[in-house]
Design a protein around this motif. Structure first.
Motif, PDB file in Angstrom:
ATOM      1  N   GLU A   4       9.026   0.761   1.877  1.00 59.68           N
ATOM      2  CA  GLU A   4       7.975   1.723   2.203  1.00 59.68           C
ATOM      3  C   GLU A   4       7.514   1.494   3.639  1.00 59.68           C
ATOM      4  O   GLU A   4       6.877   0.481   3.945  1.00 59.68           O
ATOM      5  CB  GLU A   4       6.794   1.570   1.244  1.00 59.68           C
ATOM      6  CG  GLU A   4       7.147   1.844  -0.210  1.00 59.68           C
ATOM      7  CD  GLU A   4       5.933   1.825  -1.112  1.00 59.68           C
ATOM      8  OE1 GLU A   4       4.803   1.667  -0.592  1.00 59.68           O
ATOM      9  OE2 GLU A   4       6.101   1.962  -2.338  1.00 59.68           O
ATOM     10  N   ILE A   5       7.822   2.445   4.512  1.00 58.13           N
ATOM     11  CA  ILE A   5       7.454   2.340   5.920  1.00 58.13           C
ATOM     12  C   ILE A   5       6.241   3.215   6.194  1.00 58.13           C
ATOM     13  O   ILE A   5       6.256   4.428   5.939  1.00 58.13           O
ATOM     14  CB  ILE A   5       8.613   2.767   6.835  1.00 58.13           C
ATOM     15  CG1 ILE A   5       9.868   1.943   6.553  1.00 58.13           C
ATOM     16  CG2 ILE A   5       8.210   2.638   8.304  1.00 58.13           C
ATOM     17  CD1 ILE A   5      11.071   2.350   7.398  1.00 58.13           C
ATOM     18  N   ASP A   6       5.171   2.618   6.686  1.00 59.45           N
ATOM     19  CA  ASP A   6       3.998   3.380   7.113  1.00 59.45           C
ATOM     20  C   ASP A   6       3.090   2.451   7.895  1.00 59.45           C
ATOM     21  O   ASP A   6       3.336   1.239   7.978  1.00 59.45           O
ATOM     22  CB  ASP A   6       3.257   3.992   5.920  1.00 59.45           C
ATOM     23  CG  ASP A   6       2.591   5.322   6.297  1.00 59.45           C
ATOM     24  OD1 ASP A   6       2.030   5.416   7.418  1.00 59.45           O
ATOM     25  OD2 ASP A   6       2.642   6.262   5.490  1.00 59.45           O
TER      26      ASP A   6
ATOM     27  N   PRO B 136       5.411  -2.690  -9.898  1.00 60.06           N
ATOM     28  CA  PRO B 136       6.525  -1.802  -9.539  1.00 60.06           C
ATOM     29  C   PRO B 136       7.691  -1.952 -10.506  1.00 60.06           C
ATOM     30  O   PRO B 136       7.883  -3.002 -11.118  1.00 60.06           O
ATOM     31  CB  PRO B 136       6.907  -2.261  -8.133  1.00 60.06           C
ATOM     32  CG  PRO B 136       6.447  -3.682  -8.055  1.00 60.06           C
ATOM     33  CD  PRO B 136       5.219  -3.769  -8.905  1.00 60.06           C
ATOM     34  N   LYS B 137       8.469  -0.878 -10.639  1.00 59.36           N
ATOM     35  CA  LYS B 137       9.625  -0.873 -11.525  1.00 59.36           C
ATOM     36  C   LYS B 137      10.914  -1.196 -10.789  1.00 59.36           C
ATOM     37  O   LYS B 137      12.009  -1.072 -11.349  1.00 59.36           O
ATOM     38  CB  LYS B 137       9.736   0.486 -12.213  1.00 59.36           C
ATOM     39  CG  LYS B 137       8.541   0.802 -13.112  1.00 59.36           C
ATOM     40  CD  LYS B 137       8.709   2.133 -13.820  1.00 59.36           C
ATOM     41  CE  LYS B 137       7.544   2.418 -14.740  1.00 59.36           C
ATOM     42  NZ  LYS B 137       7.699   3.715 -15.459  1.00 59.36           N
ATOM     43  N   ALA B 138      10.792  -1.583  -9.538  1.00 60.91           N
ATOM     44  CA  ALA B 138      11.921  -2.029  -8.714  1.00 60.91           C
ATOM     45  C   ALA B 138      11.348  -2.963  -7.665  1.00 60.91           C
ATOM     46  O   ALA B 138      10.120  -3.020  -7.472  1.00 60.91           O
ATOM     47  CB  ALA B 138      12.622  -0.838  -8.055  1.00 60.91           C
ATOM     48  N   ALA B 139      12.211  -3.702  -6.983  1.00 59.98           N
ATOM     49  CA  ALA B 139      11.737  -4.537  -5.884  1.00 59.98           C
ATOM     50  C   ALA B 139      11.122  -3.636  -4.819  1.00 59.98           C
ATOM     51  O   ALA B 139      11.729  -2.644  -4.413  1.00 59.98           O
ATOM     52  CB  ALA B 139      12.891  -5.336  -5.309  1.00 59.98           C
ATOM     53  N   ARG B 140       9.917  -3.966  -4.380  1.00 61.60           N
ATOM     54  CA  ARG B 140       9.197  -3.128  -3.425  1.00 61.60           C
ATOM     55  C   ARG B 140       8.913  -3.938  -2.177  1.00 61.60           C
ATOM     56  O   ARG B 140       8.374  -5.037  -2.244  1.00 61.60           O
ATOM     57  CB  ARG B 140       7.895  -2.633  -4.040  1.00 61.60           C
ATOM     58  CG  ARG B 140       6.990  -1.873  -3.070  1.00 61.60           C
ATOM     59  CD  ARG B 140       5.771  -1.311  -3.790  1.00 61.60           C
ATOM     60  NE  ARG B 140       4.835  -0.704  -2.840  1.00 61.60           N
ATOM     61  CZ  ARG B 140       3.699  -1.269  -2.431  1.00 61.60           C
ATOM     62  NH1 ARG B 140       3.335  -2.457  -2.905  1.00 61.60           N
ATOM     63  NH2 ARG B 140       2.923  -0.649  -1.559  1.00 61.60           N
ATOM     64  N   VAL B 141       9.281  -3.366  -1.007  1.00 56.48           N
ATOM     65  CA  VAL B 141       9.124  -4.065   0.264  1.00 56.48           C
ATOM     66  C   VAL B 141       8.328  -3.184   1.221  1.00 56.48           C
ATOM     67  O   VAL B 141       8.868  -2.247   1.817  1.00 56.48           O
ATOM     68  CB  VAL B 141      10.489  -4.417   0.884  1.00 56.48           C
ATOM     69  CG1 VAL B 141      10.293  -5.194   2.192  1.00 56.48           C
ATOM     70  CG2 VAL B 141      11.347  -5.212  -0.083  1.00 56.48           C
ATOM     71  N   PRO B 142       7.040  -3.424   1.380  1.00 55.89           N
ATOM     72  CA  PRO B 142       6.263  -2.684   2.383  1.00 55.89           C
ATOM     73  C   PRO B 142       6.704  -3.086   3.799  1.00 55.89           C
ATOM     74  O   PRO B 142       6.933  -4.265   4.072  1.00 55.89           O
ATOM     75  CB  PRO B 142       4.820  -3.118   2.112  1.00 55.89           C
ATOM     76  CG  PRO B 142       4.833  -3.731   0.745  1.00 55.89           C
ATOM     77  CD  PRO B 142       6.188  -4.329   0.586  1.00 55.89           C
ATOM     78  N   VAL B 143       6.813  -2.100   4.676  1.00 53.31           N
ATOM     79  CA  VAL B 143       7.184  -2.343   6.068  1.00 53.31           C
ATOM     80  C   VAL B 143       6.088  -1.722   6.932  1.00 53.31           C
ATOM     81  O   VAL B 143       6.126  -0.535   7.257  1.00 53.31           O
ATOM     82  CB  VAL B 143       8.563  -1.744   6.405  1.00 53.31           C
ATOM     83  CG1 VAL B 143       8.960  -2.092   7.845  1.00 53.31           C
ATOM     84  CG2 VAL B 143       9.625  -2.216   5.429  1.00 53.31           C
ATOM     85  N   PRO B 144       5.064  -2.511   7.302  1.00 52.66           N
ATOM     86  CA  PRO B 144       3.908  -1.953   8.007  1.00 52.66           C
ATOM     87  C   PRO B 144       4.184  -1.730   9.489  1.00 52.66           C
ATOM     88  O   PRO B 144       4.083  -2.640  10.310  1.00 52.66           O
ATOM     89  CB  PRO B 144       2.827  -3.019   7.795  1.00 52.66           C
ATOM     90  CG  PRO B 144       3.583  -4.295   7.627  1.00 52.66           C
ATOM     91  CD  PRO B 144       4.873  -3.943   6.963  1.00 52.66           C
TER      92      PRO B 144
END
Length: 301
Positions: free
Chosen positions: A127-129, A148-156
């Motif tokens: 997730e890019i924001d 989450p239902k999958a691996a989640r990687v925030p990209v700030p």
């Protein structure tokens, strides 16, 4: 268990400008969720709306709108966002079931797909924001004990900065097929930033990858300044979309991808209204007239 979100830490990321439009889409998804003929379900959406002071009084059910579906904003425009959510959900799930295991949400906003869709084993959602947006989302979802239902990687990171390096540093694998989504994003970017983004997606995508994005075809957006969608949005919630949209001439990103070897298809939202039997249909002075949803696939070698 979905409870009540606590706190507003990070709310500065969504309290104005383009960040406020993320709350608009969340409110539309909440309204869609509670419809008897719902096209998409997002149980988290209303919690985002209630957690931000700017949107806390907005409706999250069509029954809370005095004129209901006759309201241009909470009726027709919200239904548009509900339809868009369904169509893009379907696209992402088709892509991962076809082999892509990396999902990149460009300008993710308050997208909760990592939490609400049933992802195959091994999927990673990037997730890019901007940092403030992701922080607000993190705190609301944390208050709900959402998983989450999958691996989640925030990209700030801002998409006008070096997001490519940030994404690869976060673990994105350029050798593996990926599916990309730019939902309601490109309107707000300068023309050069859109071109850079499309070129970057092409460079980072191996064969078997896919991309969906939304564009507008209007040469002069101000021709629609009196459209009920724009005037009601400005009047009811203070969002002047025409001031937020970038006014530069737009690149033909669908053609650019085709020239790079991608197969592309371009649709109006009304195509999917007819397919699903609900959603907006054309009307006079229609701000949706120029909207196009583009779907692209990069062939395998």
């Amino acid at each position: 268990m979905i409870g009540t979100a606590q706190g507003n830490t990070g709310v500065d990321g969504v309290d104005g400008g383009v960040g406020l439009t993320a709350l608009l889409v969340a409110a539309a998804r909440a309204i869609e969720t509670h419809r008897h003929d719902s096209l998409a379900q997002d149980v988290y959406a209303e919690h985002f709306v209630r957690a931000a002071p700017a949107s806390a009084a907005w409706p999250v059910r069509i029954q809370q709108v005095p004129d209901g579906d006759q309201n241009p904003l909470w009726g027709r425009f919200a239904r548009y966002f509900g339809l868009r959510t369904r169509v893009l959900d379907d696209f992402l799930l088709r892509s991962v079931h076809a082999g892509a295991r990396q999902v990149v949400l460009l300008g993710a906003g308050l997208d909760a797909r990592a939490f609400r869709l049933d992802w195959p084993s091994g999927c990673v959602i990037f997730e890019i924001d901007r940092e403030g947006v992701l922080e607000f989302k993190h705190n609301v979802l944390g208050g709900l004990s959402a998983a989450p239902k999958a691996a989640r990687v925030p990209v700030p990171i801002d998409l006008r900065a070096d997001w490519v390096t940030a994404l690869t540093d976060a673990g994105f694998d350029t050798a593996a097929p990926s599916v990309w989504l730019a939902e309601g994003l490109l309107f707000y970017l300068p023309s050069a930033a859109e071109t850079h983004l499309i070129d970057a997606v092409d460079r980072l995508s191996t064969g078997g990858s896919a991309l969906a994005f939304e564009v507008k075809l209007e040469k002069d957006l101000l021709e629609y300044r009196d459209s009920p969608l724009y005037t009601s949005t400005k009047h009811h919630i203070g969002i002047d979309l025409l001031q937020l949209f970038d006014k530069e001439a737009r690149p033909d990103s669908a053609r650019d991808l085709a020239d790079k070897g991608w197969s592309t298809s371009v649709h109006t939202p009304f195509d999917f209204t007819r397919r699903h039997g609900r959603g907006p249909l054309p009307e006079p002075n229609d701000a949706l007239e120029g909207n196009r949803w583009v779907f692209a696939n990069k062939p395998r070698p």
